[in-house]
Design an enzyme around this catalytic site. Structure first.
Site, PDB file in Angstrom:
ATOM      1  N   LYS A 128      13.870  72.534  72.424  1.00  0.00           N
ATOM      2  CA  LYS A 128      13.673  73.855  73.020  1.00  0.00           C
ATOM      3  C   LYS A 128      14.615  74.824  72.306  1.00  0.00           C
ATOM      4  CE  LYS A 128      12.432  71.670  77.381  1.00  0.00           C
ATOM      5  NZ  LYS A 128      12.071  70.397  76.716  1.00  0.00           N
ATOM      6  N   LYS A 132      20.361  69.521  80.797  1.00  0.00           N
ATOM      7  CA  LYS A 132      20.832  68.199  80.414  1.00  0.00           C
ATOM      8  C   LYS A 132      22.189  68.369  79.728  1.00  0.00           C
ATOM      9  CE  LYS A 132      16.098  68.346  79.688  1.00  0.00           C
ATOM     10  NZ  LYS A 132      15.659  68.354  81.072  1.00  0.00           N
ATOM     11  N   HIS A 144      17.215  71.305  85.584  1.00  0.00           N
ATOM     12  CA  HIS A 144      16.429  70.849  84.448  1.00  0.00           C
ATOM     13  C   HIS A 144      17.329  70.826  83.216  1.00  0.00           C
ATOM     14  CE1 HIS A 144      13.169  71.016  81.313  1.00  0.00           C
ATOM     15  NE2 HIS A 144      12.643  70.142  82.152  1.00  0.00           N
ATOM     16  N   HIS A 151      10.216  67.629  72.130  1.00  0.00           N
ATOM     17  CA  HIS A 151      10.952  68.024  73.329  1.00  0.00           C
ATOM     18  C   HIS A 151      12.009  69.087  73.038  1.00  0.00           C
ATOM     19  CE1 HIS A 151      13.018  66.949  77.271  1.00  0.00           C
ATOM     20  NE2 HIS A 151      11.745  67.120  77.592  1.00  0.00           N
TER      21      HIS A 151
END
Length: 620
Positions: free
Chosen positions: A279, A507, A505, A277
């Site tokens: 990025k 976090k 999107h 996950h």
């Protein structure tokens, strides 16, 4: 397993998480998908003007064991549904037969906005073939070439794709101490993109003469990604670090066939329901080296009308030949921690990049790296990854604050995992213990915890409309197991009205003062609210288990010569006059859900009010 509740009986997935636990993009089902199941519950609308039907029978899409993908769609099933909704929308239609119907009372206030869709058949059969006992469902209509769209509540620019000036490259303010940026959002007034960056900005020649790059991510559209590189860099080597396996991996490799300069590195995922996950971009220039840690997948939708965040490093110069192994380290030990994170992949493809990083000076970095890598860790290794890594950094690099028991924790995320039957199982136990750590204080405070997650109404009125919910994959199966969580929820409201309708999107997690004017710390990360991302203690707290790869950066005031960060509540348009105020990307104080609000659930229908495109949401 099966479970009964006040909302019916359905099959519960064994998945621990949502976006994190769904198979990576392109996965083909290896076992039969669970059938949709009927749930009889009272209806609760998304607070629109219009009719309110009574009790209905609805089809709920179970959370998939696997996630099939077409050649046109990339990502989890929630994202695929969003793309399908956009390609073949179901238009909202009012019906005289629904007029005057009363909404039945929901005894415990925990009803969901379930519609009368007939799942996969709703678009094929229309109204006539639905059961007579249910109100008619809206008919599916194929989009017409010359259909007029409803007036946009967001202004005339809303329906324009990327305007001519959207891709004009911009360089952030040179005296920005935090290097924290939001992405550009299409369809907004230019001032709300001031200081924001698009992926084309990041890859622009204005930042350096690119030689090679690495793209770490969860979701890829290879052709789109290649197109974002400037023409002069478009054939430079790119290494893709991904977590796809088997059929998904084959599809990803197939995407790259027209691009021989794109190579792959598969991250090892040995624990069930874990994902890659992280990025991150590693950019190697003729002039030096740069790191970008972001929250965006490498697909157009994530860089179009969503709120994303990123940290962009300074340009790191090359060290003089013969420099010592410890040269170029920052006060935050960012270089050491980045090398340790890359080494955790145990991948030959990354060895060359590890050596390159060693040859550069990263001493200007003022943030701490917080990563997760899959595994079970004991002893001192427990503090290397996940939320215990964050706890250690907060213990060592923050200071106790007078009255800290009143300083709330604020978390903001786009996906939610399964956290247990009550709040103490993880959220207000080990996770809150980490989030409330301030220095070496022995105080075990229990401050308020505000969790920001979009409501149905937030999604319905967003720039994208209901399809924005495709990147908010909170399922009914998980939600029904933790109704206690929803008392923590607050509305998503981005800073200033102009950005509030770009669904998040991003976090972020932080600790704020009671009046929300100061921050004790702030982190932007790929990690959603889940045990898979942050880790969970096992064996009487002697071991932590982490399922996924995640990466973020932590800001603490001491690294910037400050005691707390002053909050910059209105970062748009960007201005250097507030350069030492931290640009929090949502409104403060947070707004608690009203009794009418419900959290967005991706796999149930919403057909009682049209979104900003005049469509409804029918999971099928």
């Amino acid at each position: 397993m099966s479970q009964d509740s006040q909302h019916g009986r359905w099959t519960i997935s064994s998945s621990e998480d949502e976006e994190e636990a769904l198979p990576p993009s392109g996965t083909t089902a290896s076992k039969p998908q669970q059938p949709a199941v009927s749930i009889h519950i009272p209806h609760q609308s998304a607070s629109p003007p219009g009719p309110e039907p009574g009790s209905v029978t609805a089809q709920v899409k179970p959370e998939p064991a696997q996630s099939p993908v077409s050649s046109l769609v990339i990502g989890s099933e929630a994202r695929q549904l969003a793309a399908k909704n956009q390609l073949n929308p179901v238009k909202y239609e009012t019906s005289p037969s629904l007029a005057g119907k009363r909404k039945k009372e929901v005894p415990d206030g925990s009803g969901w906005a379930l519609s009368d869709s007939d799942d996969d058949d709703v678009k094929k059969k229309g109204v006539s073939n639905l059961p007579k006992s249910t109100p008619p469902s809206p008919k599916a209509k194929k989009p017409k070439v010359k259909t007029e769209r409803p007036p946009s509540p967001h202004g005339r620019l809303y329906y324009i794709d990327e305007p001519d000036d959207f891709f004009e490259s911009s360089i952030p303010c040179s005296n920005d101490p935090y290097r924290f940026y939001l992405n550009k959002v299409t369809g907004l007034d230019r001032k709300y993109n001031s200081g924001a960056l698009h992926i084309r900005d990041i890859l622009s020649p204005l930042f350096g003469t690119l030689k090679e790059s690495v793209q770490f991510n969860y979701c890829f559209d290879i052709a789109w990604m290649v197109e974002q590189y400037p023409t002069e860099f478009r054939d430079r080597p790119v290494l893709i670090v991904h977590g796809d396996k088997r059929e998904a991996k084959a599809r990803l490799v197939q995407q790259a066939q027209p691009f021989p300069h794109v190579k792959f590195c598969q991250a090892k995922l040995d624990i069930a329901f874990g994902t890659h996950h992280t990025k991150m971009m590693l950019l190697w220039y003729e002039e030096g080296f740069r790191v970008i840690i972001t929250t965006s997948n490498l697909i157009r939708a994530d860089w179009y009308q969503k709120t994303q965040g990123m940290w962009m490093s300074p340009l790191f110069p090359r060290l003089p030949k013969g420099s010592s192994a410890s040269a170029g380290e920052s006060p935050t030990f960012f270089k050491r921690d980045l090398l340790e994170y890359l080494a955790s992949y145990r991948a030959p493809e990354l060895e060359e990049w590890i050596q390159r990083i060693k040859e550069h000076d990263l001493s200007e970095t003022r943030v701490y790296l917080v990563g997760s890598t899959p595994g079970r860790y004991v002893g001192s290794d427990m503090e290397r990854w996940g939320h215990l890594r964050l706890r250690k950094l907060l213990y060592e690099h923050t200071e106790p604050i007078p009255g800290e028991e009143r300083w709330p924790v604020i978390g903001q995320f786009s996906s939610i995992g399964s956290m247990g039957l009550d709040k103490t199982k993880w959220l207000t136990g080990e996770f809150q213990r980490t989030m409330t750590t301030l220095g070496k204080s022995s105080l075990r405070s229990d401050p308020p915890m505000h969790l920001l997650y979009p409501s149905v109404e937030d999604v319905r009125t967003s720039l994208e409309g209901y399809p924005a919910g495709g990147s908010l994959p909170y399922s009914i199966q998980t939600a029904q197991k933790q109704l206690w969580l929803h008392s923590f929820f607050h509305r998503w409201m981005a800073n200033t009205t102009g950005r509030s309708h770009a669904m998040p999107h991003i976090k972020t997690y932080m600790r704020a003062s009671p009046d929300f004017t100061q921050l004790a710390w702030f982190i932007v990360t790929s990690a959603n609210l889940s045990k898979a991302a942050w880790g969970a203690l096992e064996k009487n707290n002697t071991q932590i288990m982490v399922r996924s790869y995640e990466l973020g950066v932590l800001y603490v005031p001491s690294a910037f010569g400050m005691k707390t960060f002053p909050v910059h509540k209105n970062p748009f348009p960007a201005s250097s006059s507030s350069s030492f105020s931290f640009p929090v990307p949502f409104d403060l104080p947070p707004t608690c859900y009203s009794p009418k609000d419900q959290p967005w659930i991706w796999n149930i229908p919403y057909n009682q009010a049209p979104d900003t495109h005049g469509n409804i949401w029918v999971p099928s």
